[in-house]
Design a protein around this motif. Structure first.
Motif, short mmCIF file in Angstrom:
data_model
loop_
_atom_site.label_atom_id
_atom_site.label_comp_id
_atom_site.label_asym_id
_atom_site.label_seq_id
_atom_site.Cartn_x
_atom_site.Cartn_y
_atom_site.Cartn_z
N THR A 485 5.64 -2.00 23.79
CA THR A 485 4.75 -3.05 23.29
C THR A 485 4.80 -3.10 21.77
N PHE A 486 4.78 -1.93 21.13
CA PHE A 486 4.88 -1.86 19.66
C PHE A 486 6.19 -2.52 19.20
N LEU A 487 7.29 -2.18 19.86
CA LEU A 487 8.57 -2.77 19.51
C LEU A 487 8.54 -4.29 19.68
N HIS A 488 7.93 -4.73 20.76
CA HIS A 488 7.85 -6.16 21.06
C HIS A 488 7.12 -6.92 19.96
N GLU A 489 5.91 -6.48 19.67
CA GLU A 489 5.12 -7.19 18.66
C GLU A 489 5.75 -7.06 17.27
N PHE A 490 6.38 -5.93 17.02
CA PHE A 490 7.06 -5.75 15.74
C PHE A 490 8.21 -6.74 15.60
N GLY A 491 8.87 -7.05 16.72
CA GLY A 491 9.92 -8.06 16.69
C GLY A 491 9.39 -9.41 16.25
N HIS A 492 8.20 -9.76 16.73
CA HIS A 492 7.56 -10.99 16.25
C HIS A 492 7.31 -10.93 14.75
N SER A 493 6.87 -9.76 14.29
CA SER A 493 6.57 -9.64 12.86
C SER A 493 7.83 -9.79 12.02
N LEU A 494 8.96 -9.29 12.51
CA LEU A 494 10.22 -9.47 11.79
C LEU A 494 10.56 -10.95 11.67
N HIS A 495 10.30 -11.71 12.72
CA HIS A 495 10.54 -13.15 12.71
C HIS A 495 9.72 -13.82 11.60
N GLY A 496 8.50 -13.33 11.41
CA GLY A 496 7.66 -13.88 10.35
C GLY A 496 8.03 -13.35 8.98
N MET A 497 8.26 -12.05 8.87
CA MET A 497 8.48 -11.43 7.55
C MET A 497 9.82 -11.79 6.93
N LEU A 498 10.85 -12.00 7.77
CA LEU A 498 12.19 -12.27 7.25
C LEU A 498 12.47 -13.75 7.05
N SER A 499 11.49 -14.58 7.36
CA SER A 499 11.67 -16.03 7.25
C SER A 499 12.16 -16.44 5.86
#
Length: 696
Positions: A485-499
């Protein structure tokens, strides 16, 4: 994932207050990276801030609509995207906290403010002068020589107006407005009811024999919960870190049944928190809204802007996967039944028995159990492992800081830097459950990345989870599911942070709903990789590296009951599609409708009094209506995408850079299939998913 979606206010404005009535929400944020000044904000500040921002916005939007300048891409489309900064910020802060740290007063404000925001949104999309300007630019699109991101923004703006009712007139327009406002209220009430039902139940035990089978850590957490509530004994709740282990380990079958019935009847009791009538109203209003727009069903209306372009395509996709998984699910049930019988179980296997006997079977087959893994999954170590993975793949660096304001003491704050030491983002992480927080896990943003006046405005991203709390004797030790779950939500955060985009509407996670889960679900794959686990997973007491045989057991058990798990996920997508494929308002029983829809996926007898839909917040409280299938859709994408890492090495810098440049940085700047093919070289098929899941 779950990302929260807020009303976009299209305005460019400046709001001020008198010195006697300073409102921190209406002023510039004098904080590091202009982050929200949570410590200064009081609940009473929200309503006046919203009222002033909306009032100013109404004047500004009319000024834009009445402009005498000839409409063009910059003064109309870009202006709309860039507008509304203050109101958007206030909305993001308020609604994020209403999910992560709410109270009765905030919930009351949400009910009052949400219709106002919806009404304001309607006033934008249904403004004939403004729509005329947008249409003028859209009609000339072939002559404008736009870049791909510009074309996407223009198309997205046009569709927002059309789907927002811009072409409606007279009674249809007024009714569309009324429906939008009513739906905003109902969705909020639905979520509030689920949270109330979750918090209202507790299983208070005082006899130690009732704890039979429960691991020491689970007992300690329950004892701490009782102590915090001024009681003796042990308290178990419907929050995931309490409910899940109880259902998996408790020997007392009657208590498992009690917990199961409580969890799966949330919103289905004859009380003030009943969601049955709200579901009727939501689905009827959504249907009416779709029909006003000229569509037969709400699913038809929604899927005009998805990778899957029609209900038929979604239903065919779900049916194809169900055909592959259901025979395996039936075999898996028989295997558990036979195993339970071998242990002396003589009753009919019920849903509250499944987790319990499945876990024992898993231990028998693979000698693997969450309790033997948890000592190697100390939360702080998991966090470091995930952050280090982001560094290895993408060069990211995470610096924990204490000068960024927080909305709760549990929250941790980080500055995120790129490989060249340039600042990328602010990251908030909120790990543990509490009564003020909704269940589940999600990523959201307080600020989306965009370019403003030539400056790259970096995102402020938040991860909210409900993980196992530390006890008086142990740190937070995560289950394997919590690690993924941590990995999953962190993947979303990468999508936002690396934009790396120009416009709000195309940046970060502003993508098609059935594409947004790719960056999150692909991250889960690393949880099965020895090469990654070896870099961080050590015993929290001894420092011993996780044994190689444990990792091999994790890998061998990865497809344990994959047929059942696939069926379960498909059942959620199927009931979602059925709710939003009705052509007439439902008059029959909510429970009967649900059971009929989910019957093709069922392997257990129905349980009287339970109803999944009445707590299905993704589709009735969130933004996944006619879109829950996207989790399975994205599994197809992530299985195919991760095979590129497997082919080249799971830390391969070339593959990682391609995924970053073609997927994570691009946000919604181009059609998702265009981005995916650019990364992978071909369109995905379900073959990689079926192979990975052991279903072929």
């Amino acid at each position: 994932m779950n990302k929260k979606i807020y009303m976009a206010a299209f305005l460019l404005m400046s709001v001020s207050c008198s010195k006697q009535e300073k409102n921190p929400l209406l002023e510039d944020f004098n904080t590091p990276h202009a982050t929200p000044p949570f410590e200064q904000i009081q609940t009473k500040d929200y309503l006046p801030a919203f009222d002033q921002a909306i009032a100013a916005a109404q004047q500004e939007i009319q000024s834009l609509a009445n402009s005498s300048d000839e409409p063009d891409f910059e003064n109309t489309i870009v202006a709309l995207d860039a507008a509304g900064e203050k109101l958007n910020t206030i909305s993001a802060i308020f609604f994020n906290l209403n999910s992560a740290h709410t109270n009765a007063e905030m919930q009351k404000i949400a009910q009052e403010v949400s219709p106002k925001l919806t009404e304001f949104g309607n006033s934008i999309y249904m403004n004939p002068q403004l729509f005329k300007r947008v249409k003028y630019v859209y009609d000339k699109r072939e002559q404008l020589s736009l870049l791909p991101e510009q074309s996407t923004l223009l198309d997205k703006t046009w569709k927002s107006f059309v789907n927002g009712g811009a072409n409606l007139e007279g009674e249809a327009k007024e009714r569309f407005k009324e429906i939008s406002i009513e739906l905003s209220k109902l969705s909020l009430q639905f979520e509030e009811n689920v949270l109330a039902e979750t918090n209202d139940f507790e299983l208070h035990l005082t006899a130690e024999e009732d704890l039979s089978g429960l691991p020491e850590g689970v007992r300690e957490a329950a004892a701490l919960s009782a102590k915090e509530n001024g009681k003796t004994g042990w308290i178990f709740t419907l929050h995931a870190p309490s409910y899940g282990p109880f259902m998996k380990y408790a020997d007392n079958r009657e208590l498992r049944e009690k917990m199961y019935r409580a969890y799966n009847s949330r919103g289905n009791h004859d009380n003030a928190h009943n969601n049955s009538e709200i579901i009727r109203q939501i689905t009827a209003l959504r249907l009416e809204k779709a029909k006003i727009m000229g569509y037969e069903t709400f699913a038809d209306y929604v899927l005009t802007n998805r990778m899957a372009e029609s209900p038929a395509e979604v239903n065919d996709f779900l049916a194809q996967l169900l055909q592959a998984s259901h025979p395996f699910a039936l075999q898996e049930k028989k295997e558990v039944e036979d195993f339970a019988r071998s242990l002396g179980f003589k009753e009919e296997l019920q849903r509250w028995d499944w987790s319990y006997y499945s876990n024992k079977l898993k231990q028998e087959k693979y000698a693997l159990d969450d309790e033997m893994l948890k000592p190697y999954f100390k939360l702080e170590n998991v966090q470091k492992g995930i952050f280090d993975l982001a560094h290895t793949l993408y060069g990211l660096q995470f610096k924990e800081v204490n000068n960024i304001p927080k909305y709760h003491p549990d929250v941790k704050t980080f500055e995120v830097y790129d490989r060249d030491n340039s600042f990328l983002a602010v990251l908030y992480v909120d790990f543990f459950p509490r009564p003020s927080k909704s269940g589940g896990a999600w990523m959201t943003e307080y600020q989306t990345q965009h370019i403003r006046n030539g400056e790259d405005i970096r995102p402020q991203v938040s991860l909210v989870m409900n993980f196992t709390r530390p006890t008086e004797n142990k740190p937070s030790l995560l289950s394997f599911d919590e690690v993924t779950t941590f990995l999953h939500e962190f993947g979303h955060s990468l999508h936002g942070m690396l934009s790396q985009n120009t416009y709000n509407a195309t940046a970060g996670t502003s993508v098609y709903r059935d594409f947004v889960e790719l960056p999150s679900q692909i991250m889960e794959n690393w949880a099965l990789e020895k090469e990654w686990l070896d870099t961080w997973a050590v015993h929290y007491q001894t420092g011993e590296k996780i044994p190689a045989e444990y990792i091999e057991k994790i890998r061998r058990a990865a497809n344990f009951q994959s047929g059942y798990l696939s069926d379960r996920q498909l059942s959620f997508g199927i009931i979602d599609m059925d709710w939003h494929s009705i052509t007439h308002p439902l008059k029959d029983s909510i429970v009967d409708f649900e059971r009929k829809a989910m019957q093709p996926t069922e392997i257990f007898p129905a349980v009287e009094g339970t109803c999944f839909s009445t707590a299905f917040g993704h589709i009735f409280g969130g933004g996944y209506a006619a879109g829950y299938y996207s989790y399975k859709w994205a599994e197809v994408l992530d299985a195919d995408a991760f095979s590129a890492f497997q082919e080249n090495g799971i830390f391969d810098p070339v593959t990682a850079e391609s995924f970053r440049k073609n997927i994570l940085e691009k946000g919604g700047s181009e059609h998702p299939m265009t981005l995916y093919v650019r990364f992978r070289g071909h369109k995905p098929t379900i073959d990689a998913l079926l192979k990975r899941s052991g279903l072929r």
